[in-house]
Write an enzyme that holds these catalytic residues in place. Sequence first.
Site, PDB file in Angstrom:
ATOM      1  N   HIS A   1      -4.200  -0.712  -4.398  1.00  0.00           N
ATOM      2  CA  HIS A   1      -5.661  -0.893  -4.255  1.00  0.00           C
ATOM      3  C   HIS A   1      -6.296  -0.545  -5.593  1.00  0.00           C
ATOM      4  CE1 HIS A   1      -5.155  -1.009   0.157  1.00  0.00           C
ATOM      5  NE2 HIS A   1      -4.382   0.048   0.025  1.00  0.00           N
TER       6      HIS A   1
ATOM      7  N   SER B   1       0.838  -1.202   0.000  1.00  0.00           N
ATOM      8  CA  SER B   1       0.000   0.000   0.000  1.00  0.00           C
ATOM      9  C   SER B   1       0.876   1.256   0.000  1.00  0.00           C
ATOM     10  CB  SER B   1      -0.975  -0.051   1.183  1.00  0.00           C
ATOM     11  OG  SER B   1      -1.982   0.917   1.045  1.00  0.00           O
TER      12      SER B   1
ATOM     13  N   GLU C   1      -5.299  -5.357  -4.746  1.00  0.00           N
ATOM     14  CA  GLU C   1      -5.127  -5.851  -3.379  1.00  0.00           C
ATOM     15  C   GLU C   1      -4.773  -7.344  -3.374  1.00  0.00           C
ATOM     16  OE1 GLU C   1      -8.682  -4.719  -1.294  1.00  0.00           O
ATOM     17  OE2 GLU C   1      -8.132  -2.596  -1.358  1.00  0.00           O
TER      18      GLU C   1
END
Lengths: 286, 286
Positions: free
Chosen positions: B181, B139, B208
């Site tokens: 994401h 992330s 993800e």
Amino acid sequence: MDNRIHREVIGGHLLVIGGAEDKYNERRILRKFLELTGTDGGETNVLIVPVASDFPEFAADIYVQAFRRLGIANPRVLRATSRQDVFAADADALFDGVNGVFITGGDQMRLVSLLGGTKFAQKLRQVATETNVVLAGTSAGAAGMSTSMIVRGDATPHPHKNSVRLSPGLGFLKNIIIDQHFTERGRISRLITAVAYNPYNLGIGIDENTAIILDNEGVLEVFGEGSVTVVDGSQITYNEIAEVDDFQSFSVCGVQLHILGNGLIYDYFGRTPLQPPNEFLLPDIE
Amino acid sequence: MDNRIHREVIGGHLLVIGGAEDKYNERRILRKFLELTGTDGGETNVLIVPVASDFPEFAADIYVQAFRRLGIANPRVLRATSRQDVFAADADALFDGVNGVFITGGDQMRLVSLLGGTKFAQKLRQVATETNVVLAGTSAGAAGMSTSMIVRGDATPHPHKNSVRLSPGLGFLKNIIIDQHFTERGRISRLITAVAYNPYNLGIGIDENTAIILDNEGVLEVFGEGSVTVVDGSQITYNEIAEVDDFQSFSVCGVQLHILGNGLIYDYFGRTPLQPPNEFLLPDIE
């Protein structure tokens, strides 16, 4: 690659609208529709085809009012909620002297299942291919114009095989798949999926209050507020779609993407964006 | 086009994760991280860098537990909530004998503004470029690896100039912009925008529970549940981004798009997807 993609329509312009076009304020797209009829302020006969809608009377009324406010005295309407109604309609009278046909939104499956194979549809095709009548469609009316149309497909984040279903459309646009409400509903994955099924098809995603104007010589012009996304699969080098299960993501390499704003021109015969002259960057003046 | 894109890292593998990797069940990505350290079940020293998180103790604890369950006796943690803490950390001790560094999620701006220019960051760079230590980031920890990183950008439907802000990242990946994401948050427009700013950068959007593994010879392999979307702007023929106002959509033609699933290989030096052998289509076996 010339002529790989072509239209059935060799008549007047096609105006394919991504839905939610402005009907009350600037009304650029509706004005453009009337302008394309070439009647130049003279008597213009418009036929509204609202059968895609669940509430066709309501949909018809919105466009009747909109066109009246733009100076069209008596817009005609195909009033039909069943195939029986379509059979009963006097197609010859409806199309007599018509300059533009406008297909509203709703459900493209409904549109095609009501009209497909009727005399009305036959007449519509004849008028659109053999005359200068302008054929416009918005939302479902846009999707239904192609030979293969997208009938279902939630905006799944990942492109997967089942993210889209194709069904035969009215067939005015061959080898082009239209998607609408495009960036508003995040539909790029489903359009890539639709193109991956058969990369012979060019995918064209049209935003709301945005249209493409197609002439019969391969020129596609973007007109309106949003963008038009062209998904060209002809250079795809690797396509896994046949190998995966229904809900599985698939890999696809070599997709060409063009995002075209107002005024930009794309050669849809040759699959090439045309470099715009600088004027296209100036604000559009009505 | 060889070497147009390269990494600072010439040491061990980079593992760049799109966020939300499984920490409790199959844990394929965390296992892969440990596997890449090459310690092969022997003593493995892992350093967790949780400073991107607003709750670094909490983030650290999640990964400490996760790595313990995978057999790592004593994962180390950089415990810091300020630059003062980072200055005070004993970088030499933290990195001594380390086999893998794992940068958690959070806010990439926080990550870079806390670490940038510190002795810890310098040591991290040295370890990552001069040794076989595996460097992983998820992330925000993934976004922060590039020289130019995306720090802001709501998932706007239309790509517009202001849909993304770039800021200098930790710089382990040069000329590559990572987004994470990716399909879950509908980020293709913002990645295309980021690439359009300077098409020298390759855009890589990672889903993800999905990662890319980069070696130092240009091989990028996709590993995980979702897809990796490669946005290659090197063939862009028309780019309007410099011409439009901040919140205006812009046109861009000739973007190359590759959507790569688990097992697919991309040559990130040469910007070419490599045709997978058929084995890549078989289910992945741990």
